[in-house]
Design a protein around this motif. Structure first.
Motif, PDB file in Angstrom:
ATOM      1  N   MET A   1       0.853  -1.169   0.000  1.00 45.61           N
ATOM      2  CA  MET A   1       0.000   0.000   0.000  1.00 45.61           C
ATOM      3  C   MET A   1       0.900   1.234   0.000  1.00 45.61           C
ATOM      4  O   MET A   1       1.893   1.293   0.722  1.00 45.61           O
ATOM      5  N   GLN A   2       0.553   2.206  -0.817  1.00 47.91           N
ATOM      6  CA  GLN A   2       1.303   3.455  -0.915  1.00 47.91           C
ATOM      7  C   GLN A   2       0.625   4.542  -0.087  1.00 47.91           C
ATOM      8  O   GLN A   2      -0.592   4.702  -0.157  1.00 47.91           O
ATOM      9  N   VAL A   3       1.416   5.263   0.668  1.00 52.33           N
ATOM     10  CA  VAL A   3       0.939   6.422   1.421  1.00 52.33           C
ATOM     11  C   VAL A   3       1.545   7.658   0.753  1.00 52.33           C
ATOM     12  O   VAL A   3       2.749   7.703   0.496  1.00 52.33           O
ATOM     13  N   VAL A   4       0.682   8.628   0.459  1.00 53.94           N
ATOM     14  CA  VAL A   4       1.144   9.857  -0.187  1.00 53.94           C
ATOM     15  C   VAL A   4       0.691  11.039   0.660  1.00 53.94           C
ATOM     16  O   VAL A   4      -0.477  11.132   1.038  1.00 53.94           O
ATOM     17  N   VAL A   5       1.631  11.914   0.980  1.00 58.17           N
ATOM     18  CA  VAL A   5       1.310  13.136   1.717  1.00 58.17           C
ATOM     19  C   VAL A   5       1.659  14.323   0.826  1.00 58.17           C
ATOM     20  O   VAL A   5       2.785  14.430   0.338  1.00 58.17           O
ATOM     21  N   ASP A   6       0.698  15.192   0.621  1.00 64.14           N
ATOM     22  CA  ASP A   6       0.941  16.420  -0.129  1.00 64.14           C
ATOM     23  C   ASP A   6       1.659  17.381   0.823  1.00 64.14           C
ATOM     24  O   ASP A   6       1.034  18.029   1.666  1.00 64.14           O
ATOM     25  N   MET A   7       2.966  17.453   0.687  1.00 66.77           N
ATOM     26  CA  MET A   7       3.773  18.264   1.600  1.00 66.77           C
ATOM     27  C   MET A   7       3.555  19.758   1.386  1.00 66.77           C
ATOM     28  O   MET A   7       3.940  20.559   2.234  1.00 66.77           O
ATOM     29  N   ASN A   8       2.912  20.135   0.290  1.00 66.33           N
ATOM     30  CA  ASN A   8       2.552  21.532   0.091  1.00 66.33           C
ATOM     31  C   ASN A   8       1.353  21.913   0.955  1.00 66.33           C
ATOM     32  O   ASN A   8       1.180  23.075   1.314  1.00 66.33           O
ATOM     33  N   LYS A   9       0.511  20.938   1.269  1.00 69.57           N
ATOM     34  CA  LYS A   9      -0.642  21.167   2.141  1.00 69.57           C
ATOM     35  C   LYS A   9      -0.287  20.969   3.612  1.00 69.57           C
ATOM     36  O   LYS A   9      -0.809  21.656   4.477  1.00 69.57           O
ATOM     37  N   CYS A  10       0.564  19.987   3.882  1.00 71.90           N
ATOM     38  CA  CYS A  10       0.887  19.603   5.264  1.00 71.90           C
ATOM     39  C   CYS A  10       1.483  20.777   6.038  1.00 71.90           C
ATOM     40  O   CYS A  10       2.380  21.464   5.558  1.00 71.90           O
ATOM     41  N   GLN A  11       0.949  20.986   7.240  1.00 76.68           N
ATOM     42  CA  GLN A  11       1.477  22.036   8.110  1.00 76.68           C
ATOM     43  C   GLN A  11       1.983  21.457   9.429  1.00 76.68           C
ATOM     44  O   GLN A  11       2.087  22.160  10.434  1.00 76.68           O
ATOM     45  N   ASP A  12       2.288  20.178   9.422  1.00 79.22           N
ATOM     46  CA  ASP A  12       2.907  19.495  10.567  1.00 79.22           C
ATOM     47  C   ASP A  12       2.081  19.574  11.842  1.00 79.22           C
ATOM     48  O   ASP A  12       2.621  19.730  12.933  1.00 79.22           O
ATOM     49  N   HIS A  13       0.758  19.455  11.722  1.00 75.82           N
ATOM     50  CA  HIS A  13      -0.089  19.442  12.910  1.00 75.82           C
ATOM     51  C   HIS A  13       0.154  18.195  13.756  1.00 75.82           C
ATOM     52  O   HIS A  13       0.005  18.236  14.968  1.00 75.82           O
ATOM     53  N   GLY A  14       0.477  17.078  13.114  1.00 69.60           N
ATOM     54  CA  GLY A  14       0.855  15.871  13.828  1.00 69.60           C
ATOM     55  C   GLY A  14      -0.267  14.937  14.220  1.00 69.60           C
ATOM     56  O   GLY A  14      -0.025  13.956  14.914  1.00 69.60           O
ATOM     57  N   GLN A  15      -1.478  15.192  13.777  1.00 67.91           N
ATOM     58  CA  GLN A  15      -2.571  14.278  14.112  1.00 67.91           C
ATOM     59  C   GLN A  15      -2.295  12.887  13.549  1.00 67.91           C
ATOM     60  O   GLN A  15      -2.644  11.881  14.163  1.00 67.91           O
ATOM     61  N   CYS A  16      -1.657  12.817  12.400  1.00 65.38           N
ATOM     62  CA  CYS A  16      -1.330  11.532  11.789  1.00 65.38           C
ATOM     63  C   CYS A  16      -0.322  10.751  12.625  1.00 65.38           C
ATOM     64  O   CYS A  16      -0.366   9.528  12.687  1.00 65.38           O
ATOM     65  N   VAL A  17       0.581  11.473  13.282  1.00 65.04           N
ATOM     66  CA  VAL A  17       1.595  10.821  14.118  1.00 65.04           C
ATOM     67  C   VAL A  17       0.920  10.086  15.278  1.00 65.04           C
ATOM     68  O   VAL A  17       1.320   8.974  15.626  1.00 65.04           O
ATOM     69  N   PHE A  18      -0.115  10.678  15.835  1.00 69.05           N
ATOM     70  CA  PHE A  18      -0.846  10.036  16.922  1.00 69.05           C
ATOM     71  C   PHE A  18      -1.703   8.882  16.410  1.00 69.05           C
ATOM     72  O   PHE A  18      -1.830   7.855  17.067  1.00 69.05           O
ATOM     73  N   ALA A  19      -2.282   9.033  15.220  1.00 73.50           N
ATOM     74  CA  ALA A  19      -3.173   8.013  14.675  1.00 73.50           C
ATOM     75  C   ALA A  19      -2.412   6.798  14.142  1.00 73.50           C
ATOM     76  O   ALA A  19      -2.894   5.671  14.261  1.00 73.50           O
ATOM     77  N   ALA A  20      -1.243   7.022  13.569  1.00 76.37           N
ATOM     78  CA  ALA A  20      -0.484   5.934  12.950  1.00 76.37           C
ATOM     79  C   ALA A  20       1.017   6.107  13.202  1.00 76.37           C
ATOM     80  O   ALA A  20       1.789   6.413  12.294  1.00 76.37           O
ATOM     81  N   PRO A  21       1.448   5.914  14.445  1.00 76.60           N
ATOM     82  CA  PRO A  21       2.858   6.153  14.777  1.00 76.60           C
ATOM     83  C   PRO A  21       3.837   5.206  14.092  1.00 76.60           C
ATOM     84  O   PRO A  21       5.033   5.502  14.026  1.00 76.60           O
ATOM     85  N   ASP A  22       3.353   4.083  13.573  1.00 74.37           N
ATOM     86  CA  ASP A  22       4.239   3.175  12.841  1.00 74.37           C
ATOM     87  C   ASP A  22       4.509   3.663  11.424  1.00 74.37           C
ATOM     88  O   ASP A  22       5.382   3.129  10.741  1.00 74.37           O
ATOM     89  N   VAL A  23       3.770   4.671  10.979  1.00 78.50           N
ATOM     90  CA  VAL A  23       3.895   5.176   9.615  1.00 78.50           C
ATOM     91  C   VAL A  23       4.410   6.615   9.590  1.00 78.50           C
ATOM     92  O   VAL A  23       5.258   6.969   8.782  1.00 78.50           O
TER      93      VAL A  23
END
Length: 62
Positions: A1-23
């Motif tokens: 499975m491919q994970v893609v993050v649009d780094m132009n949109k991302c503002q490093d809020h970190g909600q993803c880090v809490f939801a999926a710390p292995d990724v």
């Protein structure tokens, strides 16, 4: 499975880090880093991370 993050949109809020710390994590500079290829067993965590991203910068391919 491919994970893609649009780094132009991302503002490093970190909600993803809490939801999926292995990724998702923060690098030494405090910027988001992530695994682009992850095992299918982590799909639920990645889907949650995409859902909680305030800027909807995360998508799953495959």
């Amino acid at each position: 499975m491919q994970v893609v993050v649009d780094m132009n949109k991302c503002q490093d809020h970190g909600q993803c880090v809490f939801a999926a710390p292995d990724v998702f994590r923060f690098d030494d500079d405090g910027r988001l880093a992530y695994a682009a290829e992850v095992d299918e067993t982590l799909r639920g965590d990645v889907e949650e991370a995409a859902d909680v991203c305030p800027l909807q910068a995360i998508r799953i391919e495959g």
